[in-house]
Motif scaffolding. Sequence first.
Motif, PDB file in Angstrom:
ATOM      1  N   UNK A  13       0.835  -1.203   0.000  1.00 28.50           N
ATOM      2  CA  UNK A  13       0.000   0.000   0.000  1.00 28.50           C
ATOM      3  C   UNK A  13       0.871   1.255   0.000  1.00 28.50           C
ATOM      4  N   UNK A  14       1.979   1.202   0.777  1.00 26.41           N
ATOM      5  CA  UNK A  14       2.895   2.344   0.791  1.00 26.41           C
ATOM      6  C   UNK A  14       3.541   2.506  -0.582  1.00 26.41           C
ATOM      7  N   UNK A  15       3.802   1.352  -1.245  1.00 31.32           N
ATOM      8  CA  UNK A  15       4.397   1.404  -2.590  1.00 31.32           C
ATOM      9  C   UNK A  15       3.482   2.138  -3.563  1.00 31.32           C
ATOM     10  N   UNK A  16       2.167   1.949  -3.434  1.00 26.50           N
ATOM     11  CA  UNK A  16       1.228   2.659  -4.308  1.00 26.50           C
ATOM     12  C   UNK A  16       1.469   4.165  -4.162  1.00 26.50           C
ATOM     13  N   UNK A  17       1.649   4.602  -2.918  1.00 33.26           N
ATOM     14  CA  UNK A  17       1.896   6.015  -2.643  1.00 33.26           C
ATOM     15  C   UNK A  17       3.151   6.525  -3.332  1.00 33.26           C
ATOM     16  N   UNK A  18       4.273   5.778  -3.160  1.00 33.81           N
ATOM     17  CA  UNK A  18       5.500   6.332  -3.744  1.00 33.81           C
ATOM     18  C   UNK A  18       5.597   6.113  -5.247  1.00 33.81           C
ATOM     19  N   UNK A  20       3.119   6.453  -7.295  1.00 26.18           N
ATOM     20  CA  UNK A  20       2.396   7.583  -7.872  1.00 26.18           C
ATOM     21  C   UNK A  20       3.179   8.872  -7.603  1.00 26.18           C
ATOM     22  N   UNK A  21       3.806   8.943  -6.449  1.00 26.57           N
ATOM     23  CA  UNK A  21       4.615  10.105  -6.101  1.00 26.57           C
ATOM     24  C   UNK A  21       5.741  10.327  -7.094  1.00 26.57           C
ATOM     25  N   UNK A  22       6.375   9.213  -7.535  1.00 29.23           N
ATOM     26  CA  UNK A  22       7.477   9.311  -8.502  1.00 29.23           C
ATOM     27  C   UNK A  22       7.034  10.027  -9.771  1.00 29.23           C
ATOM     28  N   UNK A  23       5.771   9.812 -10.153  1.00 28.47           N
ATOM     29  CA  UNK A  23       5.271  10.420 -11.386  1.00 28.47           C
ATOM     30  C   UNK A  23       5.055  11.921 -11.227  1.00 28.47           C
ATOM     31  N   UNK A  24       4.637  12.324 -10.007  1.00 25.86           N
ATOM     32  CA  UNK A  24       4.207  13.720  -9.842  1.00 25.86           C
ATOM     33  C   UNK A  24       5.163  14.553  -9.007  1.00 25.86           C
ATOM     34  N   UNK A  25       6.284  13.932  -8.558  1.00 21.60           N
ATOM     35  CA  UNK A  25       7.205  14.671  -7.692  1.00 21.60           C
ATOM     36  C   UNK A  25       7.968  15.725  -8.483  1.00 21.60           C
ATOM     37  N   UNK A  26       7.783  16.997  -8.122  1.00 23.07           N
ATOM     38  CA  UNK A  26       8.493  18.059  -8.830  1.00 23.07           C
ATOM     39  C   UNK A  26       9.244  18.969  -7.872  1.00 23.07           C
ATOM     40  N   UNK A  33       9.770  13.220   0.647  1.00 21.99           N
ATOM     41  CA  UNK A  33       8.662  12.385   1.097  1.00 21.99           C
ATOM     42  C   UNK A  33       8.618  11.056   0.353  1.00 21.99           C
ATOM     43  N   UNK A  34       8.812  11.120  -0.972  1.00 21.25           N
ATOM     44  CA  UNK A  34       8.793   9.898  -1.793  1.00 21.25           C
ATOM     45  C   UNK A  34       9.911   8.948  -1.352  1.00 21.25           C
ATOM     46  N   UNK A  35      11.114   9.499  -1.171  1.00 24.37           N
ATOM     47  CA  UNK A  35      12.255   8.661  -0.773  1.00 24.37           C
ATOM     48  C   UNK A  35      12.013   8.055   0.616  1.00 24.37           C
ATOM     49  N   UNK A  36      11.417   8.863   1.525  1.00 25.01           N
ATOM     50  CA  UNK A  36      11.111   8.352   2.864  1.00 25.01           C
ATOM     51  C   UNK A  36      10.141   7.174   2.779  1.00 25.01           C
ATOM     52  N   UNK A  37       9.137   7.286   1.901  1.00 23.77           N
ATOM     53  CA  UNK A  37       8.155   6.201   1.736  1.00 23.77           C
ATOM     54  C   UNK A  37       8.818   4.947   1.150  1.00 23.77           C
ATOM     55  N   UNK A  38       9.762   5.139   0.186  1.00 22.75           N
ATOM     56  CA  UNK A  38      10.466   3.996  -0.398  1.00 22.75           C
ATOM     57  C   UNK A  38      11.231   3.253   0.703  1.00 22.75           C
ATOM     58  N   UNK A  39      11.970   4.003   1.513  1.00 30.03           N
ATOM     59  CA  UNK A  39      12.756   3.398   2.591  1.00 30.03           C
ATOM     60  C   UNK A  39      11.839   2.692   3.588  1.00 30.03           C
ATOM     61  N   UNK A  71      -5.687   0.686  -9.938  1.00 29.60           N
ATOM     62  CA  UNK A  71      -7.017   0.962  -9.348  1.00 29.60           C
ATOM     63  C   UNK A  71      -7.133   2.432  -8.927  1.00 29.60           C
ATOM     64  N   UNK A  72      -6.114   2.936  -8.210  1.00 30.77           N
ATOM     65  CA  UNK A  72      -6.168   4.316  -7.728  1.00 30.77           C
ATOM     66  C   UNK A  72      -6.237   5.299  -8.901  1.00 30.77           C
ATOM     67  N   UNK A  73      -5.409   5.069  -9.931  1.00 35.67           N
ATOM     68  CA  UNK A  73      -5.416   5.984 -11.073  1.00 35.67           C
ATOM     69  C   UNK A  73      -6.747   5.943 -11.810  1.00 35.67           C
ATOM     70  N   UNK A  74      -7.349   4.747 -11.878  1.00 30.48           N
ATOM     71  CA  UNK A  74      -8.648   4.624 -12.531  1.00 30.48           C
ATOM     72  C   UNK A  74      -9.701   5.420 -11.759  1.00 30.48           C
TER      73      UNK A  74
END
Lengths: 111, 104
Positions: A13-18, A20-26, A33-39, A71-74
């Motif tokens: 579930x945390x992976x879903x977050x990061x 999607x984060x990878x796509x929108x992280x600017x 935050x994305x890197x923290x979630x990956x770790x 699912x989330x993107x849909x």
Amino acid sequence: MTKYWLLVLLAGLIEIGWAMGLKYAHTIPFWIGVIALIVLSFYILIIATNKLPVSTVYAVFTGIGTAGTVIVETLLFNEPFSMTKISFILLLLVGVIGLKMLSSEKETGDA
Amino acid sequence: MAWVYLILAGLFEVGGVIGMNKVAQRKNLSSFAILFGAFACSFTFLALAMKTLPMGVSYAVWTGIGTVGGTLVGMFLYNESKDWKRVLFISFIIIAVVGLKITQ
């Protein structure tokens, strides 16, 4: 044993977050935050591998992340669910539930 | 060249799964270095491949190599169960993941 499976689910579930984060992280804070979630997701996975085979854990983790992202993107972007997507997600569920049942077969006590 | 990057990314992901096995066995600095180093290289090569290849196909091939390779490594290097049912269920997950990534 079930507790360790729940950890894999949580990491997925945390992976879903990061993912999607990878796509929108600017911005820098967003990236941190994305890197923290990956770790965090890998930290939880490592705890799960104390009791479950690594390749089972990794396959399920990847599966939850992928299906969850679809699912989330849909839901977020109102894309129609195609039959193809639904079939793949069902196949994935069969795989995950099957692995879970196999690991329970060998359980001694702590369900 | 993009395909070479993509295959390297997949192989480094297998390295990351080996790192997870090492961390599972012994939580020392070298295990964690292999784990994070391999995944970092894997993501870098994946990003390079994605400059020219479509995202869905890249992800699908990358995950496919990583999960299949990781499973084989687990069975042959780390004595994980070779039960045909386990292999079948993991195959279901891999087929589904690759399929979902390609159709995205």
